[in-house]
Scaffold this motif. Structure first.
Motif, PDB file in Angstrom:
ATOM      1  N   GLY A 114       0.816  -1.215   0.000  1.00  0.00           N
ATOM      2  CA  GLY A 114       0.000   0.000   0.000  1.00  0.00           C
ATOM      3  C   GLY A 114       0.848   1.263   0.000  1.00  0.00           C
ATOM      4  N   MET A 115       0.155   2.390  -0.118  1.00  0.00           N
ATOM      5  CA  MET A 115       0.788   3.711  -0.082  1.00  0.00           C
ATOM      6  C   MET A 115       0.006   4.598   0.876  1.00  0.00           C
ATOM      7  N   ALA A 116       0.713   5.261   1.758  1.00  0.00           N
ATOM      8  CA  ALA A 116       0.083   6.164   2.722  1.00  0.00           C
ATOM      9  C   ALA A 116       0.205   7.596   2.229  1.00  0.00           C
ATOM     10  N   TRP A 117      -0.894   8.340   2.327  1.00  0.00           N
ATOM     11  CA  TRP A 117      -0.910   9.762   1.982  1.00  0.00           C
ATOM     12  C   TRP A 117      -1.436  10.488   3.212  1.00  0.00           C
ATOM     13  N   ILE A 118      -0.536  11.185   3.878  1.00  0.00           N
ATOM     14  CA  ILE A 118      -0.849  11.852   5.148  1.00  0.00           C
ATOM     15  C   ILE A 118      -0.767  13.350   4.932  1.00  0.00           C
ATOM     16  N   GLY A 119      -1.851  14.039   5.265  1.00  0.00           N
ATOM     17  CA  GLY A 119      -1.894  15.492   5.135  1.00  0.00           C
ATOM     18  C   GLY A 119      -1.954  16.159   6.494  1.00  0.00           C
ATOM     19  N   LEU A 120      -1.021  17.063   6.760  1.00  0.00           N
ATOM     20  CA  LEU A 120      -0.955  17.781   8.027  1.00  0.00           C
ATOM     21  C   LEU A 120      -1.030  19.281   7.765  1.00  0.00           C
ATOM     22  N   ALA A 121      -1.629  19.989   8.702  1.00  0.00           N
ATOM     23  CA  ALA A 121      -1.701  21.452   8.636  1.00  0.00           C
ATOM     24  C   ALA A 121      -1.134  22.018   9.930  1.00  0.00           C
ATOM     25  N   ARG A 122      -0.019  22.723   9.812  1.00  0.00           N
ATOM     26  CA  ARG A 122       0.684  23.288  10.970  1.00  0.00           C
ATOM     27  C   ARG A 122       0.843  22.234  12.072  1.00  0.00           C
ATOM     28  N   PRO A 123       1.544  21.163  11.799  1.00  0.00           N
ATOM     29  CA  PRO A 123       1.660  20.084  12.780  1.00  0.00           C
ATOM     30  C   PRO A 123       2.526  20.481  13.969  1.00  0.00           C
ATOM     31  N   THR A 124       2.367  19.724  15.031  1.00  0.00           N
ATOM     32  CA  THR A 124       3.186  19.943  16.209  1.00  0.00           C
ATOM     33  C   THR A 124       4.532  19.257  16.036  1.00  0.00           C
ATOM     34  N   GLU A 125       5.455  19.586  16.899  1.00  0.00           N
ATOM     35  CA  GLU A 125       6.779  18.970  16.859  1.00  0.00           C
ATOM     36  C   GLU A 125       6.690  17.475  17.133  1.00  0.00           C
ATOM     37  N   ALA A 126       5.797  17.072  18.037  1.00  0.00           N
ATOM     38  CA  ALA A 126       5.663  15.653  18.358  1.00  0.00           C
ATOM     39  C   ALA A 126       5.201  14.858  17.143  1.00  0.00           C
ATOM     40  N   LEU A 136       4.165  24.960   1.579  1.00  0.00           N
ATOM     41  CA  LEU A 136       3.838  23.539   1.583  1.00  0.00           C
ATOM     42  C   LEU A 136       5.127  22.731   1.517  1.00  0.00           C
ATOM     43  N   HIS A 137       5.253  21.778   2.445  1.00  0.00           N
ATOM     44  CA  HIS A 137       6.396  20.864   2.470  1.00  0.00           C
ATOM     45  C   HIS A 137       5.883  19.462   2.138  1.00  0.00           C
ATOM     46  N   VAL A 138       6.569  18.785   1.241  1.00  0.00           N
ATOM     47  CA  VAL A 138       6.136  17.469   0.785  1.00  0.00           C
ATOM     48  C   VAL A 138       7.295  16.483   0.941  1.00  0.00           C
ATOM     49  N   PHE A 139       7.023  15.385   1.648  1.00  0.00           N
ATOM     50  CA  PHE A 139       7.960  14.271   1.753  1.00  0.00           C
ATOM     51  C   PHE A 139       7.421  13.147   0.868  1.00  0.00           C
ATOM     52  N   ILE A 199       3.827  12.649   2.457  1.00  0.00           N
ATOM     53  CA  ILE A 199       3.462  13.446   3.633  1.00  0.00           C
ATOM     54  C   ILE A 199       3.469  14.904   3.219  1.00  0.00           C
ATOM     55  N   THR A 200       2.360  15.585   3.434  1.00  0.00           N
ATOM     56  CA  THR A 200       2.271  17.009   3.127  1.00  0.00           C
ATOM     57  C   THR A 200       2.126  17.789   4.428  1.00  0.00           C
ATOM     58  N   ALA A 252       0.468  15.769  -8.903  1.00  0.00           N
ATOM     59  CA  ALA A 252      -0.831  16.403  -8.687  1.00  0.00           C
ATOM     60  C   ALA A 252      -0.702  17.618  -7.768  1.00  0.00           C
ATOM     61  N   ILE A 253       0.166  17.526  -6.762  1.00  0.00           N
ATOM     62  CA  ILE A 253       0.367  18.657  -5.855  1.00  0.00           C
ATOM     63  C   ILE A 253       1.037  19.810  -6.593  1.00  0.00           C
ATOM     64  N   LEU A 254       2.073  19.490  -7.372  1.00  0.00           N
ATOM     65  CA  LEU A 254       2.735  20.532  -8.162  1.00  0.00           C
ATOM     66  C   LEU A 254       1.760  21.198  -9.129  1.00  0.00           C
ATOM     67  N   ASP A 255       0.939  20.369  -9.760  1.00  0.00           N
ATOM     68  CA  ASP A 255      -0.030  20.908 -10.716  1.00  0.00           C
ATOM     69  C   ASP A 255      -1.028  21.825 -10.019  1.00  0.00           C
ATOM     70  N   ALA A 256      -1.475  21.442  -8.823  1.00  0.00           N
ATOM     71  CA  ALA A 256      -2.435  22.279  -8.092  1.00  0.00           C
ATOM     72  C   ALA A 256      -1.810  23.606  -7.681  1.00  0.00           C
ATOM     73  N   VAL A 257      -0.565  23.565  -7.222  1.00  0.00           N
ATOM     74  CA  VAL A 257       0.106  24.805  -6.821  1.00  0.00           C
ATOM     75  C   VAL A 257       0.283  25.725  -8.018  1.00  0.00           C
ATOM     76  N   VAL A 258       0.724  25.157  -9.150  1.00  0.00           N
ATOM     77  CA  VAL A 258       0.954  25.974 -10.344  1.00  0.00           C
ATOM     78  C   VAL A 258      -0.369  26.497 -10.898  1.00  0.00           C
ATOM     79  N   ASP A 259      -1.420  25.666 -10.919  1.00  0.00           N
ATOM     80  CA  ASP A 259      -2.729  26.138 -11.382  1.00  0.00           C
ATOM     81  C   ASP A 259      -3.260  27.249 -10.481  1.00  0.00           C
ATOM     82  N   GLY A 260      -2.910  27.200  -9.195  1.00  0.00           N
ATOM     83  CA  GLY A 260      -3.333  28.263  -8.290  1.00  0.00           C
ATOM     84  C   GLY A 260      -2.708  29.604  -8.597  1.00  0.00           C
ATOM     85  N   TYR A 261      -1.616  29.599  -9.374  1.00  0.00           N
ATOM     86  CA  TYR A 261      -0.998  30.865  -9.750  1.00  0.00           C
ATOM     87  C   TYR A 261      -1.812  31.623 -10.797  1.00  0.00           C
TER      88      TYR A 261
END
Length: 387
Positions: A82-94, A150-153, A160-161, A194-203
């Motif tokens: 499988g593949m995990a896709w985890i989205g975080l918004a202003r995550p904590t250090e922990a 946006l940081h992407v791993f 991980i976003t 898809a993330i790159l495309d969304a960011v560029v389309d947002g321009y």
């Protein structure tokens, strides 16, 4: 994949030491005992609500949507394909430390994700790709550009976003990818596209909004609006930030394209990434043009303001000259009228013993003297162009 998470290598021991140094509040292990890797993360109730969404996919189809990082880690271990896709918004250090321990994220990349305020870049740490993007959106009400980060791993079996800011809307990206399983099954690289495309389309809306602002500014400049200089300055600063967001992205995408053959990128995905690179190049050129146009508009505005100030000073000078001419005329006539007044005043004094009081020609002489003095003064002032 499960073997990667379980190996007790020297790299893992160094990582554990780094995690302890980064989180000094943790309790050190007893003497003579190696720090063991935590197999089970913290319980769900201890996690802050910064997880936007986490999901597991297999062959492009979502198989589960864990509510916590702990469940995500456990289910990913149970489903090696499988593949995990985890989205975080202003995550904590922990949370970031937990992800770093689970997916072997490089300490420098994790530190960048914690601190934010990074320039757009692309770096490889072994099998993991770390990407920093600057998203943008145009706010209609205040007529300004809002920037997000946006940081992407991207790893072999995970994406991980980490989002700092309101843009971009990654839920729309996830919905789009889930609606096209053929693209999603290409793996984490497809998600990155898809993330790159969304960011560029947002321009695109930002470019349109800025173009409209520049058109309005040009009208205000030639209309003589005094507040236009401040608006030009503020928009120029936003274009500097926009340039910092788009210009590095061109080099990043060309770097990705250079590694197509080395990393075996799917041909269809290569086409998509080339299309994104073309859009980024076009946007970057538009932003460069905007900045140049604003510089020229600012120069024109300064010229027009100077011309207006010169015209105002010229008008003030002309008004002062005209006022001086009027003062000369008034002063000249006042002097002419003062002469007979002086003579009449002298002869109007009621003294008993005064020359010429009994003179027969005294009155005609006084009138003649007044006339001679007035005519003389008139001729003098006329010759000097005071009258």
């Amino acid at each position: 994949m499960s073997e990667r998470r379980a190996r007790p290598t020297a790299q893992g021991r160094r990582k554990a030491a780094w995690l302890r140094a980064l989180a000094p509040a943790t309790t050190p292990p007893p003497a003579g005992r190696q720090p063991a890797r935590r197999t089970e993360p913290a319980p769900p109730e201890a996690e802050p609500p910064s997880i936007v969404q986490a999901a597991l996919y297999r062959e492009g189809v979502r198989v589960s949507a864990p509510a916590t990082l702990a469940e995500t880690f456990r289910e990913l271990r149970e489903q090696p394909s499988g593949m995990a896709w985890i989205g975080l918004a202003r995550p904590t250090e922990a949370e970031l430390l937990s992800l770093a321990a689970e997916f072997d994220l490089h300490p420098l990349a994790v530190e960048d994700a914690m601190e934010a305020h990074q320039r757009p870049k692309l770096e490889r740490y072994g099998e993991t790709l770390f990407v920093v993007l600057r998203a943008a959106r145009y706010l209609d009400a205040p007529e300004e550009v809002d920037f997000g980060e946006l940081h992407v791993f991207v790893g072999p079996d995970f994406v991980i976003t980490v989002r700092h800011g309101a843009a971009p809307d990654l839920s729309a990206v996830r919905s789009r990818m889930e609606a096209t399983p053929d693209l999603l099954k290409l793996g984490p690289e497809a998600v990155l596209y898809a993330i790159l495309d969304a960011v560029v389309d947002g321009y695109a809306p930002v470019v349109a909004g800025v173009q409209n602002d520049i058109d309005e500014i040009e009208t205000e400049v030639f209309r003589g609006d005094p507040a236009v200089s401040r608006r030009i300055y503020e928009l120029s600063r936003e274009m500097v930030e926009f340039q910092r967001a788009t210009r590095p992205l061109v080099g990043m995408l060309h770097g990705l394209m250079a590694g197509f053959s080395k990393y075996g990128t799917d041909e269809e995905l290569q086409r998509y990434l080339r299309d994104v690179a073309d859009h980024v190049t076009h946007t970057s050129e538009r932003v460069d043009g905007f900045r140049q146009a604003l510089t020229e508009i600012l120069t024109v505005n300064a010229t027009l303001v100077t011309q207006q100030q010169n015209a105002e000073m010229r008008a003030l000078a002309e008004a002062g000259f005209e006022q001086n001419e009027e003062i000369k005329k008034i002063s000249s006539w006042a002097a002419i009228l003062f002469a007979p007044t002086l003579v009449g005043t002298i002869y109007g004094m009621n003294f008993r013993h005064m020359p010429e009081l009994s003179w027969r020609f005294g009155y005609p002489f006084a009138i003649g003297l007044m006339g001679v003095v007035c005519v003389s003064l008139y001729l003098i002032f006329k010759r000097r162009d005071w009258l």
